[in-house]
Design an enzyme around this catalytic site. Structure first.
Site, PDB file in Angstrom:
ATOM      1  N   SER A 147       0.999  -1.096  -0.137  1.00  0.00           N
ATOM      2  CA  SER A 147      -0.145  -0.263  -0.053  1.00  0.00           C
ATOM      3  C   SER A 147       0.929   1.180   0.087  1.00  0.00           C
ATOM      4  O   SER A 147       2.000   1.126   0.485  1.00  0.00           O
ATOM      5  CB  SER A 147      -1.064   0.208   1.417  1.00  0.00           C
ATOM      6  OG  SER A 147      -1.662   1.185   1.372  1.00  0.00           O
ATOM      7  N   TYR A 160      -1.588  -1.771  10.617  1.00  0.00           N
ATOM      8  CA  TYR A 160      -1.735  -1.867   9.024  1.00  0.00           C
ATOM      9  C   TYR A 160      -0.271  -1.348   8.280  1.00  0.00           C
ATOM     10  O   TYR A 160       0.321  -2.266   7.552  1.00  0.00           O
ATOM     11  CB  TYR A 160      -3.082  -1.186   8.512  1.00  0.00           C
ATOM     12  CG  TYR A 160      -3.009  -1.287   6.934  1.00  0.00           C
ATOM     13  CD1 TYR A 160      -3.583  -2.446   6.339  1.00  0.00           C
ATOM     14  CD2 TYR A 160      -3.015  -0.205   6.111  1.00  0.00           C
ATOM     15  CE1 TYR A 160      -3.896  -2.586   4.855  1.00  0.00           C
ATOM     16  CE2 TYR A 160      -3.083  -0.303   4.800  1.00  0.00           C
ATOM     17  CZ  TYR A 160      -3.859  -1.453   4.163  1.00  0.00           C
ATOM     18  OH  TYR A 160      -4.054  -1.601   2.821  1.00  0.00           O
TER      19      TYR A 160
END
Ligand code: NAP
Length: 256
Positions: A147, A160
């Site tokens: 990401s 995350y």
């Protein structure tokens, strides 16, 4: 051989984790369109069956393997089964990525471990087993979906980015250890994509306006806009690309 031939995945066997819907499904569909037999994974059999049917109806070859990414033994068994059934494994896309947006201090150790296991340790384990199969074949493509979060961080979203940065490390470790055997390892780092999971956010006027201001293309990405990167990295067109993180974010992460 033409560049179009080098993009063909005919005869390849691919696994895309977390591919019943969202970016995983789009990548699985694209690999099947390029000729690969694709194994879709996820926790929900019905979702996977629908996804496999959609690929089959479009003329592609696909099957489902139902397991939770957090269950490391189940993942290992699935890879072993795929090898047994097909005699090979050419492409692994580690796409599962759960996210739990809340303050750091609100996570207990078990919750942290579960997220890290789902988002990172599962990919580490699947990659190790897949890489050994690919090494024996003398060919393979390991792809991790990271990401733009990881290099960047948001308050209230602590675990995350830790897992996503770990995935970047995984990609680099694999790239240097398995490159000599014809096995490449790369990452795709998506920005903001309007997947089913993000539907409410993507339709929120504030978030539409945020995308307009922060993304040079002035919009959210469409889920199928991830597929060019996946096909490229999975194919022979990327035969000398190794250890790279390919950002697909409409330019968001380079804007001042
Ligand atoms: N969408 C974005 O804007 C964006 C941005 C940056 C990075 N990413 C990354 O891109 C990847 C895909 O994102 P997405 O938005 O398409 O994901 P998603 O819609 O949240 O989930 C896609 C799939 O993952 C499966 N899944 C979820 N948890 C799982 C688990 N524990 N074990 C096995 N399968 C699981 C789901 O199936 P089941 O529920 O049936 O298991 C579903 O089919 C993730 O790694 C994410 O971090 C996405």
């Amino acid at each position: 051989m033409s560049i179009f031939d080098r993009l063909s995945l005919a005869g390849r066997v691919a696994v895309v984790t977390g591919s019943g819907r969202g970016l995983g499904f789009e990548m699985a569909r694209a690999l099947s369109e390029a000729g690969a037999h694709v194994v879709l994974t996820g926790r929900t059999a019905e979702t996977l069956d629908r996804a496999v049917d959609a690929i089959a109806q479009a003329g592609g070859k696909a099957e489902a393997a139902t397991f939770d990414a957090a269950d490391i033994d189940a993942g290992r068994a699935a890879i072993a089964d795929i090898r047994k059934a097909h005699g090979r494994l050419d492409i692994l896309i580690n796409n599962v990525g759960a996210r739990d947006r809340r303050p750091f201090a609100s996570f207990d150790d078990a919750q942290i471990l579960n997220l890290i296991q789902t988002d990172l340790l599962s990919a580490v384990s699947l990659s190790r087993d897949a890489a050994e199969i690919m090494k024996a074949q003398g060919h393979g493509r390991l792809i991790a979906v990271t990401s733009i979060i990881g290099n960047l961080a948001l308050p209230g979203d602590a675990i995350y980015p830790i897992a996503k940065q770990g995935m970047t490390g995984l990609v680099r470790s694999l790239a240097v250890e398995y490159g000599a055997y014809g096995v490449t390892s790369n990452a795709i780092a998506p920005g903001m994509f309007a997947t089913e999971t993000n539907a409410a956010l993507a339709e929120n006027p504030d978030m539409i306006s945020f995308a307009r201001q922060r993304v040079p293309l002035e919009r959210w990405g469409r889920p199928d806009e991830i597929t060019g990167a996946a096909l490229f990295l999975a194919s022979d067109a990327a035969s000398f690309v190794n250890g790279h993180v390919l950002t697909v974010d409409g330019g968001m992460s380079v804007r001042m």
